[in-house]
Design an enzyme around this catalytic site. Structure first.
Site, PDB file in Angstrom:
ATOM      1  N   SER A   1      25.469  38.839  26.018  1.00  0.00           N
ATOM      2  CA  SER A   1      26.644  39.069  26.856  1.00  0.00           C
ATOM      3  C   SER A   1      26.331  38.690  28.297  1.00  0.00           C
ATOM      4  O   SER A   1      25.168  38.589  28.687  1.00  0.00           O
ATOM      5  CB  SER A   1      27.006  40.553  26.787  1.00  0.00           C
ATOM      6  OG  SER A   1      28.012  40.854  27.715  1.00  0.00           O
ATOM      7  N   SER A   2      27.389  38.490  29.067  1.00  0.00           N
ATOM      8  CA  SER A   2      27.233  38.293  30.519  1.00  0.00           C
ATOM      9  C   SER A   2      27.647  39.533  31.293  1.00  0.00           C
ATOM     10  O   SER A   2      27.606  39.543  32.522  1.00  0.00           O
ATOM     11  CB  SER A   2      28.116  37.130  30.989  1.00  0.00           C
ATOM     12  OG  SER A   2      27.756  35.944  30.362  1.00  0.00           O
TER      13      SER A   2
ATOM     14  N   THR B   1      34.942  44.961  26.204  1.00  0.00           N
ATOM     15  CA  THR B   1      35.577  43.691  25.857  1.00  0.00           C
ATOM     16  C   THR B   1      35.921  43.550  24.384  1.00  0.00           C
ATOM     17  O   THR B   1      35.334  44.219  23.533  1.00  0.00           O
ATOM     18  CB  THR B   1      34.644  42.515  26.251  1.00  0.00           C
ATOM     19  OG1 THR B   1      35.322  41.286  26.080  1.00  0.00           O
ATOM     20  CG2 THR B   1      33.372  42.488  25.423  1.00  0.00           C
TER      21      THR B   1
ATOM     22  N   GLY C   1      33.859  36.469  31.317  1.00  0.00           N
ATOM     23  CA  GLY C   1      32.959  35.650  30.493  1.00  0.00           C
ATOM     24  C   GLY C   1      31.733  35.243  31.305  1.00  0.00           C
ATOM     25  O   GLY C   1      31.110  36.070  31.980  1.00  0.00           O
TER      26      GLY C   1
ATOM     27  N   THR D   1      37.728  40.426  29.263  1.00  0.00           N
ATOM     28  CA  THR D   1      36.941  41.628  29.271  1.00  0.00           C
ATOM     29  C   THR D   1      37.610  42.517  30.296  1.00  0.00           C
ATOM     30  O   THR D   1      38.521  42.085  30.978  1.00  0.00           O
ATOM     31  CB  THR D   1      35.497  41.219  29.661  1.00  0.00           C
ATOM     32  OG1 THR D   1      35.007  40.347  28.644  1.00  0.00           O
ATOM     33  CG2 THR D   1      34.561  42.365  29.866  1.00  0.00           C
TER      34      THR D   1
ATOM     35  N   ASP E   1      30.016  34.903  20.820  1.00  0.00           N
ATOM     36  CA  ASP E   1      29.028  35.032  21.895  1.00  0.00           C
ATOM     37  C   ASP E   1      27.602  34.781  21.400  1.00  0.00           C
ATOM     38  O   ASP E   1      26.679  34.683  22.196  1.00  0.00           O
ATOM     39  CB  ASP E   1      29.102  36.421  22.542  1.00  0.00           C
ATOM     40  CG  ASP E   1      30.040  36.424  23.750  1.00  0.00           C
ATOM     41  OD1 ASP E   1      30.456  35.336  24.171  1.00  0.00           O
ATOM     42  OD2 ASP E   1      30.348  37.505  24.262  1.00  0.00           O
TER      43      ASP E   1
HETATM   44  N1  GLY Z   1      32.387  38.509  25.716  1.00  0.00           N
HETATM   45  C1  GLY Z   1      31.962  38.163  27.002  1.00  0.00           C
HETATM   46  C2  GLY Z   1      30.609  38.661  27.327  1.00  0.00           C
HETATM   47  O1  GLY Z   1      30.160  39.601  26.698  1.00  0.00           O
HETATM   48  O2  GLY Z   1      29.978  38.113  28.199  1.00  0.00           O
END
Ligand code: GLY
Length: 569
Positions: free
Chosen positions: A451-452, A398, A473, A380, A422
């Site tokens: 998402s994180s 990302t 991530g 990301t 995800d």
């Molecule tokens: N693709 C990583 C996130 O959205 O956390």
């Protein structure tokens, strides 16, 4: 004859010198890790993107105008995460009382279904959720950047794409890290595309090589002319759908034309009275989980425990485990599932959640379930921008994995995301970041995958204090947590707070991951005696952040873990 041979030797010797000096001086750009200024600042994952943003600010553009330039330049020069084929989140500060969040996360295609990655034997076919055409959600970036500009930009859209078009059309020189990443993925570019792509060449890439992306330049010109419709309708949409059909993907014209970013109120919470954090609500779990961890930490005097002592590491790891256990069960797209935002972020809940903390022992993750909510009501990239009008932009965007699905749309020259991974593709089974999910994050057409990502803006007593975010991530939210704790509780400068080694616990697997040199030998031993399993891993997160001091001076810091670079004045 002797004369010709001598000339040949001299020529070879000179060539050797040139090649050798290229190797020792491999970076083609100046990377500014720390820049101080008074007016405006841009910090991104690539020096060319930071410079492109600064040029716009110098022309009188605001932070949103600079965002447009940065986003499209990153899509050209930082193809592994910068994107037009992915999605992301924006936190935008118009002024101290008007702060908004824009969700331009990818959505699941209409033909997606809950069990689409589960084989007849019940096992997950995870290569399909990560690699190739079926791994992509509907891209949100072009619509997100366009809508942000339409609502808040001041300079004409067309001028803002010019730098990106020029780098795609005329080429740019690869940094050492980018060359390495392209080489790491070269076999996948070949395997997952049935056409020749610019990312693949027979000999390995090296720093200083020029990469020209004519198809991408054409795509950007169309977006320059027609705005978001140039991407979601017409020739580019045709190419995306054709690409999907050629590789078994399911994105349709209808999916593309229906895609919409969503404006939200950000998650807003106070920390130790004077700090107010503004960050992302669902579809990201980042803001809620950060809020929950910070609420738990506010219940003690962390400073008195000391930085990276066994006691403070143990405390932070235990808060991380509890919050990630809650993430797994409660978090998903709030438009499709009731996410108990208020419950998870209530200060009383945090106090209750951490009340089982044992100062000399970690609770094994298997024995730690999600909390009972009583209080209802590896890619990301991030960039941070502040302008001279006091506006600020914090964007995390990302493709999910490095170069996303590794599928490059034939004729359009851009990479598609692999964001479908995800979702919780099978409840209870980990995704590529080892994260477990449940019903809240099951696949549904139109839904945004959890998402994180945790872009944030922090104000101190109503004045702008910090703009920050990071890739990484599952580690994104814990990296942002430790950044804030380092600055606020341990009084570190922004640079110290970013450069300090980080650690990460996400409940399952029950492992305390850490970067090299994070803990000394005695601390490691004590943590093991407390019951932790420790595991060193590669560096994680690359925080790009801007600090605004009480005298209004500005400091931009690019993380030392990547090519991240600041530009400002
Ligand atoms: N693709 C990583 C996130 O959205 O956390």
């Amino acid at each position: 004859m002797i004369h010709i041979n001598m000339r040949k030797h001299i020529y070879l010797f000179m060539l050797f010198i040139v090649m050798f000096s290229c190797e020792v001086n491999a970076q083609p750009y100046t990377i500014n890790k720390q820049v101080k200024g008074k007016k405006h600042m841009v910090v991104t994952a690539h020096p060319l993107a930071s410079e492109a943003g600064l040029i716009i600010l110098k022309k009188g553009g605001n932070a949103i105008d600079a965002m447009v330039a940065v986003h499209f330049v990153l899509a050209v020069v930082y193809q592994r995460a910068g994107n037009i084929g992915g999605g992301g989140y924006l936190i935008y500060r118009r002024n101290h009382y008007n702060i908004q969040a824009l969700d331009f996360r990818e959505t699941a295609p209409e033909l997606a279904s809950r069990n689409m990655y589960i084989q007849q034997n019940g096992h997950i076919n995870d290569s399909v959720s990560k690699d190739g055409h079926l791994a992509s959600g509907i891209p949100g970036s072009v619509a997100g950047v366009y809508d942000a500009h339409k609502a808040n930009g001041t300079l004409p859209w067309k001028t803002l794409l010019q730098s990106a078009i020029s780098y795609a059309e005329n080429g740019f020189l690869l940094t050492e890290k980018e060359a390495e990443e392209l080489n790491n993925n070269r076999l996948d570019f070949k395997r997952l595309n049935n056409h020749q792509t610019v990312f693949y060449q027979d000999i390995p890439w090296k720093a200083g090589d020029k990469i020209v992306q004519k198809d991408l330049a054409k795509t950007l010109r169309i977006i320059q002319k027609y705005g978001k419709d140039g991407f979601y309708k017409g020739a580019i949409a045709d190419l995306i759908v054709k690409e999907m059909k050629s590789g078994g993907g399911i994105i349709t014209h209808k999916d593309l034309s229906q895609y919409k970013p969503i404006w939200h109120q950000p998650i807003e919470f106070t920390y130790r009275d004077s700090f107010t954090v503004y960050t992302m609500p669902p579809s990201s779990a980042g803001g809620m989980i950060l809020n929950e961890m910070m609420n738990m930490s506010e219940t003690i005097n962390l400073h008195s425990l000391g930085f990276h002592t066994t006691a403070s590491i143990h405390w932070l790891a235990e808060t991380e485990k509890r919050a990630y256990a809650d993430r797994a069960v409660y978090c998903g797209d709030a438009d499709y599932y009731h996410v108990p935002i208020y419950g998870l972020t209530a200060k009383k809940y945090a106090k209750h959640r951490i009340s089982t903390f044992n100062p000399t022992k970690t609770i094994p993750s298997k024995q730690m379930k999600e909390g009972t909510l009583q209080y209802t009501s590896e890619e990301t990239t991030h960039y941070s921008i502040v302008d001279s009008y006091g506006q600020a932009v914090s964007v995390t965007t990302t493709l999910n994995g490095n170069y996303g699905s590794r599928v490059i749309v034939k004729g359009a020259g851009f990479v598609l995301n692999n964001e479908m991974d995800d979702f919780s593709v099978k409840p209870g089974t980990p995704n590529m970041f080892g994260l477990i999910g449940a019903e809240a994050n099951a696949i549904q057409p139109g839904k945004r995958m959890l998402s994180s990502m945790t872009p944030l803006i922090v104000q101190k007593n109503d004045s702008l204090f910090l703009i920050a975010g990071t890739p990484g991530g599952a580690t994104i939210t814990t990296s942002m947590y430790q950044l804030l704790i380092n600055m606020i509780d341990f009084n570190m400068s922004l640079q110290q707070a970013i450069y300090s080694p980080r650690f990460h616990h996400q409940w399952l697997p029950d492992i305390l991951y850490h970067e090299a040199d994070c803990f000394d030998t005695a601390t490691k031993k004590e943590l093991e005696q407390f019951g932790y399993t420790l595991k060193q891993r590669s560096a994680f997160g690359r925080i790009d952040a801007i600090y605004i001091a009480p005298d209004a001076s500005i400091e931009g810091i690019g993380d030392n873990r990547g090519d991240d670079s600041a530009s400002g004045e």
